[in-house]
Scaffold this motif. Structure first.
Motif, mmCIF file in Angstrom:
data_model
loop_
_atom_site.group_PDB
_atom_site.id
_atom_site.type_symbol
_atom_site.label_atom_id
_atom_site.label_comp_id
_atom_site.label_asym_id
_atom_site.label_seq_id
_atom_site.Cartn_x
_atom_site.Cartn_y
_atom_site.Cartn_z
ATOM 1 N N GLU A 52 0.851 -1.197 0.000
ATOM 2 C CA GLU A 52 0.000 0.000 0.000
ATOM 3 C C GLU A 52 0.888 1.249 0.000
ATOM 4 N N PRO A 53 1.586 1.509 -1.091
ATOM 5 C CA PRO A 53 2.531 2.631 -1.134
ATOM 6 C C PRO A 53 1.832 3.980 -1.141
ATOM 7 N N THR A 54 2.541 4.992 -0.635
ATOM 8 C CA THR A 54 2.034 6.353 -0.729
ATOM 9 C C THR A 54 2.405 6.914 -2.100
ATOM 10 N N GLU A 55 1.742 7.987 -2.487
ATOM 11 C CA GLU A 55 2.012 8.571 -3.803
ATOM 12 C C GLU A 55 3.435 9.107 -3.886
ATOM 13 N N HIS A 56 3.916 9.734 -2.811
ATOM 14 C CA HIS A 56 5.283 10.244 -2.825
ATOM 15 C C HIS A 56 6.291 9.103 -2.821
ATOM 16 N N GLY A 57 5.945 8.011 -2.169
ATOM 17 C CA GLY A 57 6.821 6.856 -2.167
ATOM 18 C C GLY A 57 6.969 6.259 -3.553
ATOM 19 N N LYS A 58 5.907 6.302 -4.335
ATOM 20 C CA LYS A 58 5.966 5.761 -5.700
ATOM 21 C C LYS A 58 6.998 6.507 -6.542
ATOM 22 N N ILE A 59 7.095 7.808 -6.325
ATOM 23 C CA ILE A 59 8.074 8.601 -7.075
ATOM 24 C C ILE A 59 9.490 8.172 -6.703
ATOM 25 N N ILE A 176 20.548 -8.311 6.110
ATOM 26 C CA ILE A 176 21.539 -8.094 7.165
ATOM 27 C C ILE A 176 22.150 -9.423 7.597
ATOM 28 N N GLU A 177 21.320 -10.442 7.748
ATOM 29 C CA GLU A 177 21.797 -11.766 8.154
ATOM 30 C C GLU A 177 22.780 -12.336 7.138
ATOM 31 N N TYR A 178 22.548 -12.076 5.854
ATOM 32 C CA TYR A 178 23.398 -12.602 4.792
ATOM 33 C C TYR A 178 24.633 -11.735 4.543
ATOM 34 N N GLN A 179 24.855 -10.757 5.411
ATOM 35 C CA GLN A 179 26.005 -9.853 5.268
ATOM 36 C C GLN A 179 25.900 -8.965 4.030
ATOM 37 N N ARG A 180 24.663 -8.643 3.636
ATOM 38 C CA ARG A 180 24.442 -7.722 2.520
ATOM 39 C C ARG A 180 24.070 -6.356 3.094
ATOM 40 N N TRP A 181 23.968 -5.348 2.240
ATOM 41 C CA TRP A 181 23.541 -4.044 2.733
ATOM 42 C C TRP A 181 22.021 -3.901 2.634
ATOM 43 N N LEU A 182 21.484 -3.050 3.480
ATOM 44 C CA LEU A 182 20.059 -2.721 3.492
ATOM 45 C C LEU A 182 19.933 -1.214 3.385
ATOM 46 N N SER A 183 19.155 -0.765 2.415
ATOM 47 C CA SER A 183 18.964 0.658 2.200
ATOM 48 C C SER A 183 17.508 1.042 2.455
ATOM 49 N N VAL A 184 17.304 2.164 3.153
ATOM 50 C CA VAL A 184 15.944 2.654 3.403
ATOM 51 C C VAL A 184 15.884 4.149 3.069
ATOM 52 N N PRO A 185 15.041 4.550 2.125
ATOM 53 C CA PRO A 185 14.867 5.972 1.840
ATOM 54 C C PRO A 185 14.136 6.661 2.994
ATOM 55 N N TYR A 186 14.608 7.844 3.341
ATOM 56 C CA TYR A 186 13.883 8.612 4.352
ATOM 57 C C TYR A 186 12.587 9.120 3.728
ATOM 58 N N PRO A 187 11.468 9.024 4.442
ATOM 59 C CA PRO A 187 10.183 9.456 3.862
ATOM 60 C C PRO A 187 10.180 10.942 3.514
ATOM 61 N N THR A 188 9.339 11.300 2.576
ATOM 62 C CA THR A 188 9.189 12.704 2.203
ATOM 63 C C THR A 188 8.547 13.474 3.358
ATOM 64 N N PRO A 189 8.762 14.789 3.401
ATOM 65 C CA PRO A 189 8.136 15.596 4.463
ATOM 66 C C PRO A 189 6.615 15.427 4.515
ATOM 67 N N PRO A 249 27.582 14.473 7.073
ATOM 68 C CA PRO A 249 26.167 14.706 7.364
ATOM 69 C C PRO A 249 25.621 15.876 6.560
ATOM 70 N N ASP A 250 24.465 15.694 5.986
ATOM 71 C CA ASP A 250 23.821 16.730 5.185
ATOM 72 C C ASP A 250 22.982 17.593 6.108
ATOM 73 N N GLN A 251 23.331 18.847 6.186
ATOM 74 C CA GLN A 251 22.607 19.756 7.076
ATOM 75 C C GLN A 251 21.449 20.456 6.369
ATOM 76 N N THR A 252 21.188 20.084 5.128
ATOM 77 C CA THR A 252 20.081 20.684 4.401
ATOM 78 C C THR A 252 18.758 20.364 5.078
ATOM 79 N N PRO A 253 17.873 21.334 5.238
ATOM 80 C CA PRO A 253 16.564 21.047 5.829
ATOM 81 C C PRO A 253 15.862 19.933 5.083
ATOM 82 N N LEU A 254 15.151 19.083 5.811
ATOM 83 C CA LEU A 254 14.479 17.938 5.206
ATOM 84 C C LEU A 254 13.586 18.340 4.061
ATOM 85 N N SER A 255 12.931 19.484 4.180
ATOM 86 C CA SER A 255 12.001 19.908 3.133
ATOM 87 C C SER A 255 12.706 20.240 1.823
#
Length: 260
Positions: A52-59, A176-189, A249-255
């Motif tokens: 059940e993705p959000t519209e912003h997540g689809k982008i 993680i168990e298989y010693q691979r990387w896991l990536s998670v996008p931070y949600p949109t504002p 670290p990126d200090q840019t505002p999340l928005s």
């Protein structure tokens, strides 16, 4: 029966068997395959998430899938509703290679609505893969194993969106168990401000305490070194070169962050 259906059977002893998968402790002894597996299997990424993705997540999902396809990666997913279907569709339309891992035999497609998509995957040079024999229908426990196989076939997993109890966490934990990387996008504002339930796992993995993250992924805190949080497009390179030093670290505002 498999041959009559246009499928072939490969075992972990065969040269064609995916090398990444054979490195896992619970790799299937045999696979039923329709179509063509990735020519460079090490450049495979699993793209997963909520049904059940959000519209912003689809982008975000479309941009991330295109990013990997443009770099010559094969996109692995599970042909399910939501993110799985989006990942396969974008990979096909972008001229990339994609593999759909099924939780049942190759005699059917579930959900039925993705029958045409499965045909497009094969027509574009991709593959349908399962560890379940012809005639085997979908059972709940098989979806969990299917999710782990997705992670096993990939160098890393991108979990686009998930709630705190989502099925996507099975593949994420397996990565993680298989010693691979896991990536998670931070949600949109927008999704954060709406307190969307389907992004709560992403928020916790990005901003939660170390113990909260390791509890969610059922791993040791030290394993979180392989967790990549995508806060902007500049973070995408960490997935292609996961051993590279993290960017400052990126200090840019999340928005103002340019995720897509």
């Amino acid at each position: 029966m498999a041959l009559k259906a246009g499928a072939r059977i490969i075992s972990s002893a065969d040269a064609e068997y995916p090398r990444l998968l054979v490195q896992t402790r619970d790799d299937p002894q045999i696979l039923f395959v329709k179509g063509r597996l990735a020519s460079s299997p090490e450049k495979s990424v699993a793209i997963i998430g909520t049904r059940e993705p959000t519209e912003h997540g689809k982008i975000i999902a479309r941009r991330l899938t295109e990013f990997f396809v443009e770099d010559g990666w094969s996109v692995v997913s599970g042909l399910a509703l939501g993110w799985d279907g989006i990942a396969h569709e974008v990979a096909v339309s972008a001229g990339g290679h994609t593999v759909a891992v099924l939780a049942h035999g190759l005699q059917t497609i579930s959900p039925k609505g993705h029958t045409k998509l499965a045909e497009q995957i094969l027509e574009s040079g991709g593959a349908l893969v399962t560890e379940y024999r012809m005639g085997q229908g979908p059972l709940p426990a098989q979806f969990v194993k299917r999710d782990r196989t997705q992670a096993g076939l990939a160098q890393g997993v991108v979990m686009i969106q998930s709630d705190l109890k989502g099925g996507s966490l099975f593949a994420s934990r397996a990565a993680i168990e298989y010693q691979r990387w896991l990536s998670v996008p931070y949600p949109t504002p927008q999704d954060v401000s709406r307190q969307e339930p389907k992004v709560q796992a992403n928020i916790l993995l990005a901003d939660g305490a170390l113990r909260e993250k390791s509890d969610l992924l059922k791993c040791e805190p030290g394993d979180l070194e392989r967790l990549i949080v995508l806060r902007s497009k500049s973070d995408y390179a960490q997935m292609i070169h996961p051993l590279a030093l993290p960017s400052p670290p990126d200090q840019t505002p999340l928005s103002q962050l340019q995720l897509f």
